[in-house]
Design a protein around this motif. Structure first.
Motif, PDB file in Angstrom:
ATOM      1  N   GLU A 139      41.248  48.427  34.620  1.00 13.19           N
ATOM      2  CA  GLU A 139      39.959  47.537  34.942  1.00 13.19           C
ATOM      3  C   GLU A 139      38.861  48.550  34.818  1.00 13.19           C
ATOM      4  OE1 GLU A 139      40.335  44.419  35.377  1.00 13.19           O
ATOM      5  OE2 GLU A 139      41.970  43.915  35.840  1.00 13.19           O
ATOM      6  N   PRO A 143      32.502  38.635  35.082  1.00 12.40           N
ATOM      7  CA  PRO A 143      33.715  38.650  34.126  1.00 12.40           C
ATOM      8  C   PRO A 143      33.854  39.632  33.047  1.00 12.40           C
ATOM      9  CG  PRO A 143      33.116  36.347  34.512  1.00 12.40           C
ATOM     10  CD  PRO A 143      31.932  37.321  34.923  1.00 12.40           C
ATOM     11  N   THR A 144      35.030  40.313  32.795  1.00 12.54           N
ATOM     12  CA  THR A 144      34.716  41.341  31.921  1.00 12.54           C
ATOM     13  C   THR A 144      35.574  40.928  30.504  1.00 12.54           C
ATOM     14  OG1 THR A 144      36.852  42.310  32.672  1.00 12.54           O
ATOM     15  CG2 THR A 144      34.802  43.126  33.606  1.00 12.54           C
ATOM     16  N   ALA A 170      38.250  45.339  30.588  1.00  7.04           N
ATOM     17  CA  ALA A 170      39.478  45.519  30.915  1.00  7.04           C
ATOM     18  C   ALA A 170      40.551  45.513  29.990  1.00  7.04           C
ATOM     19  CB  ALA A 170      39.706  44.068  31.823  1.00  7.04           C
ATOM     20  N   THR A 199      46.357  34.787  35.044  1.00 10.73           N
ATOM     21  CA  THR A 199      45.617  35.504  35.963  1.00 10.73           C
ATOM     22  C   THR A 199      44.318  35.110  35.952  1.00 10.73           C
ATOM     23  OG1 THR A 199      47.328  37.160  35.569  1.00 10.73           O
ATOM     24  CG2 THR A 199      45.085  37.862  36.338  1.00 10.73           C
ATOM     25  N   ALA A 200      43.560  34.994  34.806  1.00  6.62           N
ATOM     26  CA  ALA A 200      42.293  34.603  34.501  1.00  6.62           C
ATOM     27  C   ALA A 200      41.854  33.331  35.225  1.00  6.62           C
ATOM     28  CB  ALA A 200      41.709  34.492  33.165  1.00  6.62           C
ATOM     29  N   ASP A 227      41.661  33.609  38.953  1.00  8.09           N
ATOM     30  CA  ASP A 227      40.642  34.516  39.379  1.00  8.09           C
ATOM     31  C   ASP A 227      39.693  34.389  38.491  1.00  8.09           C
ATOM     32  OD1 ASP A 227      38.757  36.222  40.521  1.00  8.09           O
ATOM     33  OD2 ASP A 227      40.128  37.922  40.879  1.00  8.09           O
ATOM     34  N   ARG A 228      38.732  33.140  38.478  1.00  7.92           N
ATOM     35  CA  ARG A 228      37.851  32.938  37.543  1.00  7.92           C
ATOM     36  C   ARG A 228      36.538  33.788  37.171  1.00  7.92           C
ATOM     37  NH1 ARG A 228      38.794  28.270  35.357  1.00  7.92           N
ATOM     38  NH2 ARG A 228      40.393  26.829  36.378  1.00  7.92           N
ATOM     39  N   ARG A 245      36.981  37.013  37.177  1.00  9.04           N
ATOM     40  CA  ARG A 245      37.503  38.825  36.721  1.00  9.04           C
ATOM     41  C   ARG A 245      37.595  38.807  35.406  1.00  9.04           C
ATOM     42  NH1 ARG A 245      43.748  40.298  38.360  1.00  9.04           N
ATOM     43  NH2 ARG A 245      43.838  42.296  37.535  1.00  9.04           N
ATOM     44  N   TYR A 246      37.845  37.613  34.501  1.00  8.50           N
ATOM     45  CA  TYR A 246      38.097  37.920  33.094  1.00  8.50           C
ATOM     46  C   TYR A 246      37.209  36.985  32.151  1.00  8.50           C
ATOM     47  CZ  TYR A 246      42.054  41.044  34.057  1.00  8.50           C
ATOM     48  OH  TYR A 246      42.802  41.996  34.536  1.00  8.50           O
TER      49      TYR A 246
END
Length: 244
Positions: free
Chosen positions: A19, A26-27, A60, A93-94, A97-98, A100-101
Motif C-alpha cells: 500500500e 481511494p488509490t 496500491a 476487498t474494495a 472498504d470503499r 481504499r481502492y
C-alpha cells in the motif's frame, strides 16, 4: 510495508500487497503478473522492484502469485483462473472498504508469460474490472511460440502434450482480440526470449480489431530491461500511468 493474503487454498494462490504511504482517498491499483514461461522455478519476486517503485508513486500494488507448471499444479486454464480469482478478491476487498481502492483505475501489468495473463485478464468482466493492460514483452501467440521452439518447450507443459487448435486459440491473446480495454505494449528490439515481431504482429491485429493500443518499441532493450525500474522502458510506462 508488504502483506500477503490468500485467494485460494493452494500455497501458490497468494497475493503480495503493498500500500502507498500517506495517500488519502481511494488509490489506483496495479496488478502485477510475473513471467518465467509459467514455470514453477520462477515466482512473484521477479516483480518486487516494480512493486516498490509503483508503491512509491502512490499505487496500491497486488503482486499475484499463481499455480505454475512443473510440480505446482498450473497449466491451462487453471493458471488464468488463479489470476481471475485474485481479481475477484480485489473486488471483494474494495467493496468491503470503499475508501481504499479506485476500481476505475485497475491496471494489469504483466511481463512475458505474465503479459500473456495480463492481456487475457481483461476479458472477464465478472470480477474486479481491469481498465488498462500494460504488457511488457508479452507472449501473445502460443502456437507460434511452440513452432519457433521458444521458452525451451514451455508451451507443451502449459497446454498439454498434444494441444489442438481450440486451446491454442483460447489461450492466445492474438486470437482473442478485441479485448475492449486500452493497452500499452512495450517490447525491446533486442529481446532474445520473445522476439519483438510477436508484439508487432499482436499490436497490428489488436488495432485492426478495434482495440486502443499504445505500442512502445525500445531500441537496444532486451527481455528484462522492461522490468528494470531504472531503464527508460519502464520510465515510459510510468509516464503513461501518471496520465491515468
Amino acid at each position: 510495508m508488504r502483506t500477503t493474503v490468500a485467494y485460494g487454498e493452494h500455497p501458490s494462490q497468494i497475493v503480495h500487497i503493498r500500500e502507498p504511504e500517506g495517500r488519502g482517498g481511494p488509490t489506483p491499483v496495479a496488478v502485477l503478473l510475473h513471467g518465467g514461461w509459467w514455470r514453477d522455478r520462477f515466482d512473484a519476486s521477479l516483480m518486487d522492484p516494480l512493486s516498490q517503485d509503483l508503491a512509491d508513486a502512490g499505487w496500491a500494488v497486488w503482486n499475484v502469485e499463481y499455480r505454475r507448471t512443473g510440480d505446482d499444479g498450473g497449466g491451462w486454464p487453471q493458471t488464468l483462473e488463479d489470476v481471475e480469482d485474485a481479481l475477484t478478491l480485489l473486488g471483494e476487498t474494495a467493496a468491503g472498504d470503499r475508501g481504499r481502492y479506485d476500481l476505475g483505475r485497475v491496471v494489469s501489468i504483466g511481463h512475458s508469460a505474465g503479459g500473456h495473463l495480463a492481456l487475457l485478464s481483461a476479458l472477464d468482466t465478472g470480477r474486479a474490472p481491469v481498465t488498462t493492460v500494460v504488457a511488457l514483452a508479452p507472449i501473445t501467440d502460443l502456437a507460434r511460440c511452440a513452432e519457433e521452439g521458444l521458452g525451451e518447450g514451455a508451451v507443451e507443459p502449459f497446454l498439454g502434450p498434444v494441444p489442438t487448435a481450440r486451446p491454442y486459440g483460447e489461450s492466445s491473446p492474438v486470437s482473442r482480440v478485441p479485448l475492449g480495454v486500452s493497452q500499452v505494449v512495450v517490447h525491446g528490439d533486442e529481446d532474445q526470449r520473445v522476439p519483438v515481431e510477436h508484439s508487432r504482429d499482436y499490436v497490428a491485429a489488436a488495432r485492426a480489431a478495434g482495440d486502443d493500443v499504445d505500442y512502445r518499441e525500445i531500441a537496444g532493450a532486451d527481455h528484462f530491461a522492461v522490468i528494470d525500474p531504472a531503464h527508460r522502458a519502464w520510465r515510459e510506462v510510468r509516464e503513461y500511468l501518471s496520465g491515468l
